[in-house]
Design a protein around this motif. Structure first.
Motif, short mmCIF file in Angstrom:
data_model
loop_
_atom_site.label_atom_id
_atom_site.label_comp_id
_atom_site.label_asym_id
_atom_site.label_seq_id
_atom_site.Cartn_x
_atom_site.Cartn_y
_atom_site.Cartn_z
N SER A 117 0.83 -1.21 0.00
CA SER A 117 0.00 0.00 0.00
C SER A 117 0.86 1.26 0.00
O SER A 117 0.60 2.21 -0.75
CB SER A 117 -0.93 -0.02 1.22
OG SER A 117 -1.69 1.15 1.27
N ASP A 118 1.89 1.28 0.85
CA ASP A 118 2.80 2.44 0.88
C ASP A 118 3.59 2.56 -0.42
O ASP A 118 3.81 3.68 -0.91
CB ASP A 118 3.75 2.34 2.07
CG ASP A 118 3.06 2.58 3.40
OD1 ASP A 118 1.92 3.10 3.41
OD2 ASP A 118 3.66 2.24 4.44
N THR A 119 3.99 1.45 -0.97
CA THR A 119 4.70 1.45 -2.25
C THR A 119 3.83 2.05 -3.34
O THR A 119 4.27 2.92 -4.10
CB THR A 119 5.14 0.02 -2.64
OG1 THR A 119 6.02 -0.48 -1.63
CG2 THR A 119 5.83 -0.01 -4.00
N ARG A 120 2.58 1.60 -3.39
CA ARG A 120 1.63 2.14 -4.38
C ARG A 120 1.48 3.64 -4.21
O ARG A 120 1.49 4.40 -5.19
CB ARG A 120 0.28 1.43 -4.25
CG ARG A 120 -0.77 1.93 -5.24
CD ARG A 120 -2.09 1.21 -5.10
NE ARG A 120 -2.56 1.28 -3.73
CZ ARG A 120 -3.02 0.24 -3.03
NH1 ARG A 120 -3.12 -0.95 -3.58
NH2 ARG A 120 -3.42 0.39 -1.79
N SER A 121 1.36 4.10 -2.98
CA SER A 121 1.21 5.54 -2.71
C SER A 121 2.43 6.32 -3.19
O SER A 121 2.30 7.38 -3.82
CB SER A 121 0.99 5.79 -1.23
OG SER A 121 -0.23 5.24 -0.81
N MET A 122 3.64 5.81 -2.91
CA MET A 122 4.86 6.48 -3.35
C MET A 122 4.93 6.55 -4.87
O MET A 122 5.34 7.56 -5.44
CB MET A 122 6.09 5.77 -2.80
CG MET A 122 6.30 5.99 -1.32
SD MET A 122 7.84 5.26 -0.74
CE MET A 122 7.24 3.71 -0.11
N LEU A 123 4.52 5.47 -5.51
CA LEU A 123 4.54 5.44 -6.98
C LEU A 123 3.52 6.42 -7.56
O LEU A 123 3.79 7.07 -8.57
CB LEU A 123 4.27 4.02 -7.48
CG LEU A 123 5.37 3.00 -7.17
CD1 LEU A 123 4.91 1.59 -7.56
CD2 LEU A 123 6.67 3.37 -7.88
N GLN A 124 2.36 6.54 -6.92
CA GLN A 124 1.35 7.48 -7.41
C GLN A 124 1.85 8.92 -7.27
O GLN A 124 1.64 9.74 -8.17
CB GLN A 124 0.04 7.29 -6.66
CG GLN A 124 -0.70 6.02 -7.07
CD GLN A 124 -1.96 5.80 -6.27
OE1 GLN A 124 -1.92 5.66 -5.05
NE2 GLN A 124 -3.08 5.78 -6.96
N VAL A 125 2.52 9.23 -6.17
CA VAL A 125 3.07 10.57 -5.98
C VAL A 125 4.13 10.85 -7.05
O VAL A 125 4.15 11.93 -7.66
CB VAL A 125 3.66 10.74 -4.55
CG1 VAL A 125 4.49 12.01 -4.44
CG2 VAL A 125 2.54 10.72 -3.52
N GLU A 126 4.99 9.87 -7.29
CA GLU A 126 6.03 10.03 -8.33
C GLU A 126 5.40 10.21 -9.71
O GLU A 126 5.84 11.04 -10.49
CB GLU A 126 6.97 8.83 -8.32
CG GLU A 126 8.08 8.91 -9.34
CD GLU A 126 9.12 9.97 -9.03
OE1 GLU A 126 9.99 10.20 -9.90
OE2 GLU A 126 9.09 10.57 -7.94
N GLU A 127 4.35 9.44 -9.99
CA GLU A 127 3.66 9.55 -11.28
C GLU A 127 3.08 10.96 -11.45
O GLU A 127 3.19 11.55 -12.53
CB GLU A 127 2.56 8.50 -11.36
CG GLU A 127 1.81 8.48 -12.68
CD GLU A 127 0.82 7.33 -12.72
OE1 GLU A 127 0.95 6.50 -13.62
OE2 GLU A 127 -0.07 7.27 -11.84
N GLN A 128 2.48 11.50 -10.40
CA GLN A 128 1.94 12.86 -10.46
C GLN A 128 3.04 13.88 -10.70
O GLN A 128 2.88 14.81 -11.49
CB GLN A 128 1.17 13.19 -9.18
CG GLN A 128 -0.12 12.44 -9.04
CD GLN A 128 -0.77 12.62 -7.67
OE1 GLN A 128 -0.14 13.11 -6.73
NE2 GLN A 128 -2.03 12.22 -7.56
#
Length: 122
Positions: free
Chosen positions: A93-104
């Protein structure tokens, strides 16, 4: 005769279940992001994990994070490296969140580059 059929049926079901689990596990290990966005990619990973768990195969959280990182497109190399060096590894879940922030962040940078094209002053 009915007992014999039940034993064969259970053996066949177990063999199919194991075969399906091996297939799903292989697909999960080799998953690649390609041109997907982060939420699509992570949802696909979670789907494989759920399917495996339905077959009584537990996928350790650490493995899920590793598979996620291994399949990322190269534009996520920086954040992937950061995630890999965290001790302990973050949750999926935290990994997904970090990736979403990076994608943005990547999208904002790309939009900024389109809004302000570089001018060659040569």
């Amino acid at each position: 005769m009915c007992l014999h059929y039940d034993a064969i049926s259970k053996t066949f079901f177990r063999a199919n279940k194991d075969s399906k689990a091996m297939q799903l596990d292989t697909e999960l290990c080799n998953i690649a992001m390609g041109s997907s966005i982060v939420i699509e990619y992570c949802t696909k990973i979670q789907t494989f994990v759920d399917l495996l768990e339905n077959l009584d195969v537990e996928v350790p959280e650490k493995n899920i994070v590793i598979y996620t990182i291994n399949g990322l497109s190269s534009k996520f190399d920086h954040v992937a490296s950061m995630i890999c060096h965290q001790k302990p590894l973050p949750s999926f879940s935290d990994t997904r969140s970090m990736l979403q922030v990076e994608e943005q962040s990547i999208q904002i940078n790309e939009q900024g580059n389109h809004d302000h094209p570089q001018v060659d002053h040569a």
